[in-house]
Design a protein around this motif. Structure first.
Motif: not given
Length: 230
Positions: A148-166
């Motif tokens: 996700e690239g950075t920490r997020v609050p519990h319950g948040a679900s941002p998209p995966l950063r593009s680095g994961f695909a690489g």
């Protein structure tokens, strides 16, 4: 009481962390095994202080698989960046470039086995990440990324950063998704609360899937502990 515990934990943890972090470059001079053992001592200290000061322990659901994997974990607190290194046997970490610019520490992180990810996700940065990932794969070591690239609050679900695909393409390894709910007890702001952090290790996702399918499966798996939508 929770605020008092939080203040005491922070004071003791950061005071004890200073000599450990400061001597990391020295440990790195003696090779990767030494710097990994040095980092593990920091993680163990963190675990002990969490338990005895904050009253926070962990419950692991599922088993840590044997073999080489790309671990993709939810990121809600600093907690998992230390706890998962112990739980998973010290996999190589994917770190943001800003951390690698810290004098001496950045060099030590490379000796530990860190891979660099650029948040801008330029084509040049992604190619470099793929080269580094391929080298780690050849070494036989697993890798962990907080996609996700950075920490997020519990319950948040941002998209995966593009680095994961690489990484997924470069490593060509099964992906083990890890869901957790550390943000419930360890919010970024406010007092920490006692309780049990759940760490759920998901079933491996095979390599070689189309990008959208891989991202969708990983995203769903690392968010299974989020509270249900109202």
């Amino acid at each position: 009481m929770n605020w008092l515990r939080t203040i005491v934990f922070r004071a003791i943890f950061y005071v004890l962390s200073v000599p450990i972090v400061a001597t990391t470059p020295i440990a790195a001079l003696f090779g990767q095994r030494v710097v990994i053992a040095h980092a593990d001592r920091w993680s163990r200290m963190h675990r002990v202080l969490l338990r005895w000061i904050l009253g926070i322990t962990a419950r692991v659901e599922g088993e840590v698989p044997t073999g080489q994997y790309l671990y993709v974990a939810k990121h809600e607190a600093m907690y998992e960046t230390l706890e998962l290194q112990l739980l998973l046997g010290s996999p190589a970490m994917v770190l943001k470039r800003e951390l690698m610019r810290i004098p001496m520490w950045g060099w030590a992180a490379v000796q530990y086995g860190a891979l660099v990810v650029d948040r801008d996700a330029s084509s040049k940065a992604l190619r470099a990440l793929m080269r580094e990932g391929a080298a780690v794969r050849a070494s036989g070591r697993s890798v962990i990324v907080y996609a996700e690239g950075t920490r997020v609050p519990h319950g948040a679900s941002p998209p995966l950063r593009s680095g994961f695909a690489g990484l997924y393409k470069a490593l060509d390894l099964p992906v083990v998704p890890i869901a957790l709910d550390s943000g419930r007890l360890l919010p970024k702001k406010g007092a920490k609360r006692p309780g049990v952090v759940t760490i759920r290790i998901g079933a491996p996702i095979p390599p070689g899937l189309p990008r959208r399918e891989a991202e969708a499966r990983v995203h769903a798996a690392i968010n299974v502990l989020n509270p249900p939508a109202a």
